[in-house]
Scaffold this motif. Sequence first.
Motif, mmCIF file in Angstrom:
data_model
loop_
_atom_site.group_PDB
_atom_site.id
_atom_site.type_symbol
_atom_site.label_atom_id
_atom_site.label_comp_id
_atom_site.label_asym_id
_atom_site.label_seq_id
_atom_site.Cartn_x
_atom_site.Cartn_y
_atom_site.Cartn_z
ATOM 1 N N TRP A 54 11.459 23.197 33.946
ATOM 2 C CA TRP A 54 10.351 22.682 34.755
ATOM 3 C C TRP A 54 10.234 21.171 34.637
ATOM 4 O O TRP A 54 10.301 20.620 33.539
ATOM 5 C CB TRP A 54 9.026 23.327 34.338
ATOM 6 N N ASN A 56 7.822 17.970 36.298
ATOM 7 C CA ASN A 56 6.735 17.533 37.163
ATOM 8 C C ASN A 56 7.289 16.520 38.147
ATOM 9 O O ASN A 56 8.163 15.732 37.809
ATOM 10 C CB ASN A 56 5.600 16.914 36.348
ATOM 11 N N LEU A 77 12.761 26.937 41.843
ATOM 12 C CA LEU A 77 11.375 27.362 41.972
ATOM 13 C C LEU A 77 10.546 26.129 42.266
ATOM 14 O O LEU A 77 10.676 25.112 41.592
ATOM 15 C CB LEU A 77 10.888 28.030 40.685
ATOM 16 N N LYS A 79 6.702 24.718 42.672
ATOM 17 C CA LYS A 79 5.287 24.970 42.421
ATOM 18 C C LYS A 79 4.479 23.991 43.261
ATOM 19 O O LYS A 79 4.664 22.779 43.170
ATOM 20 C CB LYS A 79 4.948 24.803 40.943
ATOM 21 N N TYR A 80 3.586 24.545 44.081
ATOM 22 C CA TYR A 80 2.780 23.739 44.990
ATOM 23 C C TYR A 80 1.442 23.380 44.356
ATOM 24 O O TYR A 80 1.003 24.006 43.393
ATOM 25 C CB TYR A 80 2.554 24.499 46.303
ATOM 26 N N GLY A 83 -0.997 25.971 43.491
ATOM 27 C CA GLY A 83 -0.691 26.884 42.392
ATOM 28 C C GLY A 83 0.353 27.925 42.775
ATOM 29 O O GLY A 83 0.907 28.611 41.927
ATOM 30 N N THR A 85 3.912 29.495 43.771
ATOM 31 C CA THR A 85 5.304 29.195 43.440
ATOM 32 C C THR A 85 6.207 29.940 44.400
ATOM 33 O O THR A 85 5.999 31.120 44.672
ATOM 34 C CB THR A 85 5.627 29.606 41.984
ATOM 35 N N ASP A 86 7.216 29.261 44.920
ATOM 36 C CA ASP A 86 8.151 29.848 45.881
ATOM 37 C C ASP A 86 9.573 29.614 45.410
ATOM 38 O O ASP A 86 9.847 28.666 44.676
ATOM 39 C CB ASP A 86 7.939 29.219 47.253
ATOM 40 N N ASP A 104 11.666 23.805 39.138
ATOM 41 C CA ASP A 104 12.517 24.370 38.088
ATOM 42 C C ASP A 104 13.798 24.865 38.759
ATOM 43 O O ASP A 104 13.739 25.693 39.665
ATOM 44 C CB ASP A 104 11.810 25.523 37.376
#
Length: 109
Positions: A54, A56, A77, A79-80, A83, A85-86, A104
Amino acid sequence: MKKITAALGLAATLAASTLALAPTASAEETCPWPYVCFEDGNGHILTMYKDQGWQNTGSLTRSAAYVTNARHDDCALLKYSSGFTDRLYPGQGWSLGSQVVAIDILSGC
């Protein structure tokens, strides 16, 4: 008359050289392997990620309009800010509707 002709010729030469050096605003860039790229609305790459784990994202990534996964076997992955995650599959890309706050990159999918 020679002065006017010479001045016009010089002006034309300068205009042509300026046009040749000016970058094209519509030139799209291609996301290279092994990166996941975040692009602006004109297809210009803003940021590129390739490390696993992960991470940022910064303000450039958060302002991106598109994301592309140029990796051959690995998913990413996303993360929006909401919150959610797609999963972005290899070779896949799409328009972003909200800010990606973390990424990630997985080994495989």
